[in-house]
Every structure is written in C-alpha cells, then in structure tokens.
Scaffold this motif. Structure first.
Motif, PDB file in Angstrom:
ATOM      1  N   ILE A  24       0.835  -1.198   0.000  1.00  0.00           N
ATOM      2  CA  ILE A  24       0.000   0.000   0.000  1.00  0.00           C
ATOM      3  C   ILE A  24       0.875   1.255   0.000  1.00  0.00           C
ATOM      4  N   SER A  25       0.640   2.135  -0.953  1.00  0.00           N
ATOM      5  CA  SER A  25       1.323   3.435  -1.006  1.00  0.00           C
ATOM      6  C   SER A  25       0.276   4.528  -1.182  1.00  0.00           C
ATOM      7  N   LEU A  26       0.295   5.513  -0.277  1.00  0.00           N
ATOM      8  CA  LEU A  26      -0.654   6.630  -0.315  1.00  0.00           C
ATOM      9  C   LEU A  26       0.022   7.888   0.192  1.00  0.00           C
ATOM     10  N   GLU A  27      -0.450   9.028  -0.278  1.00  0.00           N
ATOM     11  CA  GLU A  27       0.019  10.291   0.247  1.00  0.00           C
ATOM     12  C   GLU A  27      -1.199  11.139   0.591  1.00  0.00           C
ATOM     13  N   ILE A  28      -1.273  11.591   1.833  1.00  0.00           N
ATOM     14  CA  ILE A  28      -2.412  12.372   2.326  1.00  0.00           C
ATOM     15  C   ILE A  28      -1.923  13.776   2.640  1.00  0.00           C
ATOM     16  N   LYS A  29      -2.572  14.766   2.047  1.00  0.00           N
ATOM     17  CA  LYS A  29      -2.118  16.151   2.164  1.00  0.00           C
ATOM     18  C   LYS A  29      -2.582  16.783   3.479  1.00  0.00           C
ATOM     19  N   ALA A  30      -1.833  17.762   3.930  1.00  0.00           N
ATOM     20  CA  ALA A  30      -2.171  18.479   5.158  1.00  0.00           C
ATOM     21  C   ALA A  30      -3.511  19.193   5.003  1.00  0.00           C
ATOM     22  N   VAL A 211     -10.343   9.824  -1.731  1.00  0.00           N
ATOM     23  CA  VAL A 211     -10.696   8.522  -1.184  1.00  0.00           C
ATOM     24  C   VAL A 211      -9.800   7.436  -1.770  1.00  0.00           C
ATOM     25  N   ALA A 212      -9.501   6.444  -0.944  1.00  0.00           N
ATOM     26  CA  ALA A 212      -8.803   5.239  -1.397  1.00  0.00           C
ATOM     27  C   ALA A 212      -9.742   4.055  -1.206  1.00  0.00           C
ATOM     28  N   VAL A 213      -9.793   3.179  -2.190  1.00  0.00           N
ATOM     29  CA  VAL A 213     -10.655   1.998  -2.136  1.00  0.00           C
ATOM     30  C   VAL A 213      -9.777   0.769  -1.906  1.00  0.00           C
ATOM     31  N   LYS A 220      -7.116  -0.574  -4.581  1.00  0.00           N
ATOM     32  CA  LYS A 220      -7.719  -0.776  -5.891  1.00  0.00           C
ATOM     33  C   LYS A 220      -7.848   0.520  -6.687  1.00  0.00           C
ATOM     34  N   GLU A 221      -8.049   1.615  -5.976  1.00  0.00           N
ATOM     35  CA  GLU A 221      -8.277   2.880  -6.661  1.00  0.00           C
ATOM     36  C   GLU A 221      -8.114   4.022  -5.662  1.00  0.00           C
ATOM     37  N   GLU A 222      -7.668   5.176  -6.162  1.00  0.00           N
ATOM     38  CA  GLU A 222      -7.480   6.332  -5.273  1.00  0.00           C
ATOM     39  C   GLU A 222      -7.594   7.595  -6.100  1.00  0.00           C
ATOM     40  N   PRO A 232     -15.659   5.617 -11.878  1.00  0.00           N
ATOM     41  CA  PRO A 232     -15.080   4.479 -11.138  1.00  0.00           C
ATOM     42  C   PRO A 232     -14.449   3.483 -12.110  1.00  0.00           C
ATOM     43  N   LYS A 233     -13.269   3.000 -11.752  1.00  0.00           N
ATOM     44  CA  LYS A 233     -12.555   2.101 -12.658  1.00  0.00           C
ATOM     45  C   LYS A 233     -12.598   0.638 -12.203  1.00  0.00           C
TER      46      LYS A 233
END
Length: 344
Positions: A24-30, A211-213, A220-222, A232-233
């Motif tokens: 899992i790789s995600l980046e969430i902004k301030a 959102v991240a799914v 799966k999607e973000e 939606p993909k």
C-alpha cells in the motif's frame, strides 16, 4: 503530511500467514479529509492502525508530518502519537467519568495547570456542542453525544492528525450526518488532517476530499471523490458507487428479469451518467425528435458532491438500430457516459 510507502502487514495466525495489507502506497495532504473505504476484512482498520503504529507494518514506511515513524524507537513512537488523535466506532469512553472527566483524563500528562486543563476541556466540549452536558456520565448520553465527547477527547492534545475508525457506523443516519458535519467543521477550524475509514460511500461523498478503495488488503483505486464517483474504474469501486446511487437495484431487477425492465423488439435499457454540471434540459427531447427514438425514464438519481452534481438516469429507448447507435453517439459527444445495460 502523511506518506505511506509500500506498506505490507502480515499476521501469523495458527501458523498461517494472513496478508492484511499488500504493498500500500498513499500520500495524504495536510488539512484534507481523506477517506478509506472497503468492506469488512478489506484491511482498512489495519491500515489506519499502521498510521499511528498501533500496528507496526511488516515492511514499508510510514511518515507523518516529516517524521518517519517506522524508524523511531518505542519511546519516539509514543511521542509522535501525541500529534495524532483517534476516535472509534464504539466511543471507548470511561464509564466512571463524566464528559468533562473523560476529556480531562486525556490531559493528565499535559504541562498545563489544573485550571488551564479544565478550561481547555470545557472549551473543547463547547466546540463539539456539549457545553450543557459536561457533567453527564456516558450512561446518560446518546450515541451521538458519546461520539462528540470522544472527538473532544481526541482533540485535547492539539493533534495535527485525527484518525477516525468507523466513527459513524454505530449511529443512526441523522446522528451520523451531524457527526460528519462536526468533523468537517473541526477540520476547517483547527486545520486538522482527518483520515476516515468507512464501508459507506454516503459517508465518503458527504465530507471527504479524496478517497482510497481497499479490497483484500490491496489498494484498488485512489483519487478525488468527484472523479471516483463519476469515473469508477475498479469493479469494487463500481459496486460502492452503484449502492450509493441506488442503481444497484436496477441491476438486480435485470438479473431477475422483472417486468419494469422488460424490453420489446428494438429496445435498449441505457444508463446515463453525467458529472460536474447538468445534462441539457432538451437532451431526452432531442434524441426523441432528431433520432426518432422513443424514450422513457425508469430511474433517476442526483448526488451533490463538493458543490457538483453527479446524475444517473436509466432510460428505455426504442427505435431502429441505426438510430439508437446515432443517439448514443450524440449523448457521448455531449459529455454523457452511456452504458448499455440491456438490449433486445
């Protein structure tokens, strides 16, 4: 603000490896409100607990506010957690303490004076709309009031991040909406980054920016909520969007061959989706007049997301195959997504 890189989490249960999270790789902004959605067992709760290292990733790194938590000692992690508040599905309040007492307990290690702690606790309870219930015990509070106390408690140490683990799933729809509104206000007033996990797309579209799914421990999607709803993909995302819009019921009726979706010769059932604006009022009239296609509306839904509307129409169209094809091509030229749900 929050950077999750190639995180894996494996549990060993009865000598079996259970891969709860996979790369899992995600980046969430301030300052944003970020949603993580998935069905039960998808890994979303494990992921949010990895962010504050209540669960330490098997591999990968977690960075919060420029500090790599996964590289810290146990003491360092405890210090980093002070920047993060957390609220839970079942509130986790201390039953022997009043609303004020629950918030004060979270301030017990603060360097503030006793008077300053009490003022801060009272101010936080006023912020969440409970100034009149500060002396009430959890047993005398409603579910929504308990969650408001939990939010006040989570904000007591001025966190930069608020982690919400199914914060509204134990509440009725009206109370859930009020808590989501409160979280949005908290994010705006205090500039707190909120990470919210849920199994409901209605929660996501209500307050989230992105959102991240998650499914089966995999991302799966973000993306932006508006984009995810309108385009939606992945199959799992399409399921969530269909359930939220009510369109899923039409698919069920098609599978059941129900009379309402029964077709005659040269007839099609189409799903039309438009986003970020509105379909021209004359669209249906135009395809009827210009392409000689008889049309009737079976289902309609409009969702408002971030001040934009996403509309879904299910229509039955009857006409010659050539005319139907031209009508579909025309609608697509107008920026409308067209799906052939059923044809005869």
């Amino acid at each position: 603000m929050i950077k999750i890189e190639h995180v894996n989490k494996t549990f060993i249960i009865k000598k079996r490896n259970i891969h709860a999270l996979q790369d899992i790789s995600l980046e969430i902004k301030a300052g944003e409100i970020f949603g993580i959605i998935g069905y039960s067992g998808a890994g979303k709760s494990t992921l949010i607990r990895c962010i504050n290292l209540l669960e330490r990733p098997t591999t990968g790194s977690i960075m919060v506010d420029g500090e790599e938590l996964t590289a810290l000692s146990a003491r360092g992690v405890r210090q980093a957690r002070k920047k993060m508040g957390m609220i839970f599905q079942h509130f986790n309040l201390m039953p022997s303490r009043t609303a004020l007492g629950n918030v004060l307990f979270a301030l017990r290690k603060s360097t503030l004076t006793k008077e300053e702690k009490e003022k801060k606790a009272r101010d936080l309870l006023e912020l969440v709309g409970l100034a009149h219930r500060i002396h009430a015990y959890p047993s005398n509070l409603s579910g929504g009031e308990k969650q408001r106390v939990a939010i006040a408690r989570a904000l007591s140490n001025d966190p930069k991040v608020l982690l919400c683990d199914e914060a509204t799933s134990a509440l009725d729809p009206k109370t859930s909406a009020s808590i989501l509104k409160l979280l949005k206000e908290v994010s705006q007033k205090l500039q707190v980054t909120i990470v919210l996990i849920t199994h409901s797309m209605d929660v996501i579209k209500e307050i989230c920016d992105r959102v991240a799914v998650i499914e089966g421990g995999q991302l799966k999607e973000e993306g932006k909520v508006l984009d995810i709803f309108s385009h939606p993909k992945s199959d799992i995302t399409k399921q969530f969007v269909s359930q939220s819009s009510g369109i899923g019921k039409i698919y069920e009726l098609i599978e059941q061959d129900a009379p309402i979706v029964a077709l005659e010769a040269d007839e099609m059932l189409l799903k039309l989706t438009y986003a970020g604006g509105k379909v021209k009022d004359a669209l249906i009239y135009h395809i009827m007049k210009e392409f000689d296609v008889k049309t009737s509306i079976i289902f309609g839904n409009v969702a408002i997301i971030q001040h934009f509307n996403i509309g879904t129409l299910v229509i039955s169209c009857c006409g010659k195959q050539k005319n139907l094809a031209e009508a579909i091509a025309y609608m697509r030229e107008q920026g409308v997504q067209v799906e052939v749900m059923k044809s005869c």
